[in-house]
Design a protein around this motif. Structure first.
Motif, mmCIF file in Angstrom:
data_model
loop_
_atom_site.group_PDB
_atom_site.id
_atom_site.type_symbol
_atom_site.label_atom_id
_atom_site.label_comp_id
_atom_site.label_asym_id
_atom_site.label_seq_id
_atom_site.Cartn_x
_atom_site.Cartn_y
_atom_site.Cartn_z
ATOM 1 N N ASN A 164 0.836 -1.205 0.000
ATOM 2 C CA ASN A 164 0.000 0.000 0.000
ATOM 3 C C ASN A 164 0.871 1.256 0.000
ATOM 4 N N PRO A 165 0.648 2.190 -0.920
ATOM 5 C CA PRO A 165 1.465 3.407 -0.976
ATOM 6 C C PRO A 165 1.065 4.449 0.067
ATOM 7 N N PHE A 166 -0.139 4.354 0.599
ATOM 8 C CA PHE A 166 -0.631 5.343 1.555
ATOM 9 C C PHE A 166 -0.974 4.662 2.883
ATOM 10 N N ASN A 167 -0.847 5.421 3.953
ATOM 11 C CA ASN A 167 -1.192 4.891 5.266
ATOM 12 C C ASN A 167 -2.692 4.606 5.324
ATOM 13 N N PRO A 168 -3.106 3.351 5.513
ATOM 14 C CA PRO A 168 -4.537 3.015 5.455
ATOM 15 C C PRO A 168 -5.385 3.743 6.494
ATOM 16 N N ALA A 169 -4.878 3.876 7.710
ATOM 17 C CA ALA A 169 -5.653 4.541 8.755
ATOM 18 C C ALA A 169 -5.925 5.994 8.408
ATOM 19 N N MET A 170 -4.938 6.677 7.827
ATOM 20 C CA MET A 170 -5.137 8.075 7.466
ATOM 21 C C MET A 170 -6.054 8.214 6.256
ATOM 22 N N LEU A 171 -6.036 7.236 5.354
ATOM 23 C CA LEU A 171 -6.991 7.245 4.245
ATOM 24 C C LEU A 171 -8.420 7.151 4.773
ATOM 25 N N GLY A 172 -8.620 6.248 5.731
ATOM 26 C CA GLY A 172 -9.942 6.129 6.331
ATOM 27 C C GLY A 172 -10.360 7.392 7.060
ATOM 28 N N ARG A 173 -9.423 8.017 7.745
ATOM 29 C CA ARG A 173 -9.706 9.255 8.478
ATOM 30 C C ARG A 173 -10.113 10.381 7.531
ATOM 31 N N VAL A 174 -9.403 10.544 6.438
ATOM 32 C CA VAL A 174 -9.715 11.608 5.484
ATOM 33 C C VAL A 174 -11.054 11.340 4.803
ATOM 34 N N MET A 175 -11.320 10.083 4.444
ATOM 35 C CA MET A 175 -12.599 9.749 3.827
ATOM 36 C C MET A 175 -13.756 10.114 4.743
ATOM 37 N N LEU A 176 -13.644 9.780 6.009
ATOM 38 C CA LEU A 176 -14.714 10.091 6.958
ATOM 39 C C LEU A 176 -14.869 11.594 7.150
ATOM 40 N N ALA A 220 -1.370 15.802 5.699
ATOM 41 C CA ALA A 220 0.081 15.958 5.569
ATOM 42 C C ALA A 220 0.764 14.610 5.349
ATOM 43 N N VAL A 221 0.379 13.605 6.124
ATOM 44 C CA VAL A 221 0.996 12.288 6.001
ATOM 45 C C VAL A 221 0.715 11.680 4.635
ATOM 46 N N LEU A 222 -0.521 11.798 4.162
ATOM 47 C CA LEU A 222 -0.863 11.222 2.859
ATOM 48 C C LEU A 222 -0.134 11.929 1.719
ATOM 49 N N ILE A 223 0.007 13.250 1.812
ATOM 50 C CA ILE A 223 0.743 13.983 0.774
ATOM 51 C C ILE A 223 2.194 13.530 0.741
ATOM 52 N N MET A 224 2.801 13.391 1.906
ATOM 53 C CA MET A 224 4.200 12.959 1.942
ATOM 54 C C MET A 224 4.333 11.483 1.563
ATOM 55 N N ASN A 225 3.316 10.654 1.852
ATOM 56 C CA ASN A 225 3.335 9.270 1.366
ATOM 57 C C ASN A 225 3.471 9.229 -0.148
ATOM 58 N N ALA A 226 2.787 10.166 -0.830
ATOM 59 C CA ALA A 226 2.836 10.211 -2.287
ATOM 60 C C ALA A 226 4.229 10.581 -2.791
ATOM 61 N N THR A 227 5.015 11.273 -1.970
ATOM 62 C CA THR A 227 6.361 11.671 -2.392
ATOM 63 C C THR A 227 7.420 10.630 -2.036
ATOM 64 N N THR A 228 7.067 9.606 -1.290
ATOM 65 C CA THR A 228 8.046 8.622 -0.840
ATOM 66 C C THR A 228 8.809 7.967 -1.990
ATOM 67 N N PRO A 229 8.158 7.515 -3.083
ATOM 68 C CA PRO A 229 8.940 6.933 -4.185
ATOM 69 C C PRO A 229 9.947 7.909 -4.790
ATOM 70 N N VAL A 230 9.569 9.180 -4.890
ATOM 71 C CA VAL A 230 10.483 10.183 -5.440
ATOM 72 C C VAL A 230 11.661 10.405 -4.497
ATOM 73 N N ILE A 231 11.364 10.490 -3.194
ATOM 74 C CA ILE A 231 12.427 10.673 -2.201
ATOM 75 C C ILE A 231 13.393 9.491 -2.231
ATOM 76 N N ASP A 232 12.846 8.280 -2.285
ATOM 77 C CA ASP A 232 13.704 7.091 -2.334
ATOM 78 C C ASP A 232 14.554 7.049 -3.606
ATOM 79 N N HIS A 233 14.025 7.591 -4.691
ATOM 80 C CA HIS A 233 14.769 7.571 -5.962
ATOM 81 C C HIS A 233 15.957 8.523 -5.935
ATOM 82 N N TYR A 234 15.751 9.724 -5.419
ATOM 83 C CA TYR A 234 16.796 10.745 -5.486
ATOM 84 C C TYR A 234 17.714 10.765 -4.267
ATOM 85 N N LEU A 235 17.316 10.130 -3.195
ATOM 86 C CA LEU A 235 18.149 10.106 -1.993
ATOM 87 C C LEU A 235 18.545 8.683 -1.648
ATOM 88 N N ARG A 236 18.996 7.964 -2.650
ATOM 89 C CA ARG A 236 19.464 6.611 -2.415
ATOM 90 C C ARG A 236 20.759 6.624 -1.617
#
Length: 337
Positions: free
Chosen positions: A119-131, A309-325
């Motif tokens: 899962n690319p996003f934190n499930p608990a925070m996805l549920g929180r935002v949906m609600l 905030a957490v979900l937005i930064m979750n979306a940037t995790t692949p980019v961060i991992d790519h450029y800060l190996r």
């Protein structure tokens, strides 16, 4: 030429399984969870039980859909997701709304992507935002704590604590006060530390959440980088803005100890699946979460910004991992002459 056929990767096992990690994190959250039930009563208990039990049921169904063993439902990941979602909700949340959030968190936020670890996003925070988007009134209905009181006749339970059908008196949270008139009286440092104010179950006690986080650090389950970077990313802009315009911006202490900042720093942003793996990446991720929390709280439409905030930064995790190996072991950096 030496012929060598590797039979295993050059790794060693730390002795702690995924299941062990999940249940240790759950154990670290139990003191704050129980204190939340003590403060808000039977309503809080119903919310937590609904989220935790619902998460287990939906995890079982999700595993069946994926064709996997149903025994994996007991690995603790679903239970942890349900507990984190329950701690992010108001104590007065109706059970069916809490159950809807758990369904979205487990099925949409986790099963659809392939299950645990994908899962690319934190499930608990996805549920929180949906609600929050679907039920804004119920998700912003805060109540005063109504803990049992000691009298001459013993421990007295008031009606709000015992009866789930009685609505507690509405109250403004410290974040609501920060979003409005900052000059008005905010809860004291001790009240913020112990959670003796209106808010979600995860705001019950910043002190107990901190102790749980220190336990995870001591056991080596999480690293200090994300918690420290998140809290500094929130506290530094809060302190600077408060110094410039104290009548418009809250202090660093009020931001750090209010809302779900402490819960996010130690238990949400540190999710191994949705956060970067490199040291520099974790520092950037944590700081980004903290800065976004402050920006949303200070200039956004919502008084709390942890989930967004957490979900937005979750979306940037692949980019961060790519450029800060991290540098490959044994590889020398080349410097221009």
């Amino acid at each position: 030429m030496v012929q060598f056929t590797p039979v295993a990767g050059p790794h060693t096992h730390g002795g702690t399984s995924t299941t062990d990690l999940m249940y240790l994190v759950i154990a670290a959250l139990l003191p704050a969870s129980l204190f939340g039930v003590y403060l808000f009563g039977i309503n809080a208990l119903i919310v937590l039980l609904t989220c935790c039990c619902g998460a287990m049921v939906f995890e079982y169904l999700g595993l069946k859909l994926l064709g996997r063993s149903s025994h994996c439902a007991m690995d603790g990941s679903a239970l942890l997701t349900g507990l984190l979602l329950g701690l992010s909700l108001p104590p007065s949340t109706p059970w069916w709304i809490a159950l809807s959030g758990v369904f979205f968190a487990i099925i949409v936020g986790k099963t659809v992507f392939g299950g645990l670890g994908q899962n690319p996003f934190n499930p608990a925070m996805l549920g929180r935002v949906m609600l929050l988007i679907c039920f804004p009134v119920e998700l912003t209905n805060w109540q005063h704590p109504t803990p049992p009181t000691m009298t001459d006749g013993g421990l007295a339970m008031n009606n709000h604590w015992l009866n789930s059908n009685i609505d507690g008196s509405s109250a403004a949270t410290p974040l609501s006060q920060l979003a409005g008139d900052v000059s008005q009286s905010l809860p004291s440092f001790s009240e913020l530390s112990l959670g003796q104010h209106a808010g979600s179950l995860g705001e019950t006690s910043a002190l107990l959440i901190l102790l749980g986080g220190l336990f995870l650090l001591w056991r080596g389950i999480i690293h200090w980088r994300i918690p420290v970077a998140l809290l500094l990313g929130l506290a530094i802009p809060a302190a600077i803005s408060h110094l410039i315009a104290p009548e418009s911006f809250g202090s660093a202490t009020s931001h750090v100890l209010s809302g779900g900042a402490m819960l996010a720093a130690f238990f949400i942003a540190t999710d191994m699946v949705t956060s970067p793996t490199s040291a520099k990446g974790q520092l950037l991720f944590g700081a980004g979460c903290g800065l976004l929390i402050w920006l949303i709280r200070s200039f956004g439409s919502y008084p709390e910004g942890v989930a967004f905030a957490v979900l937005i930064m979750n979306a940037t995790t692949p980019v961060i991992d790519h450029y800060l190996r991290p540098t490959v072991f044994g590889q020398a950096k080349r410097f221009p002459l």
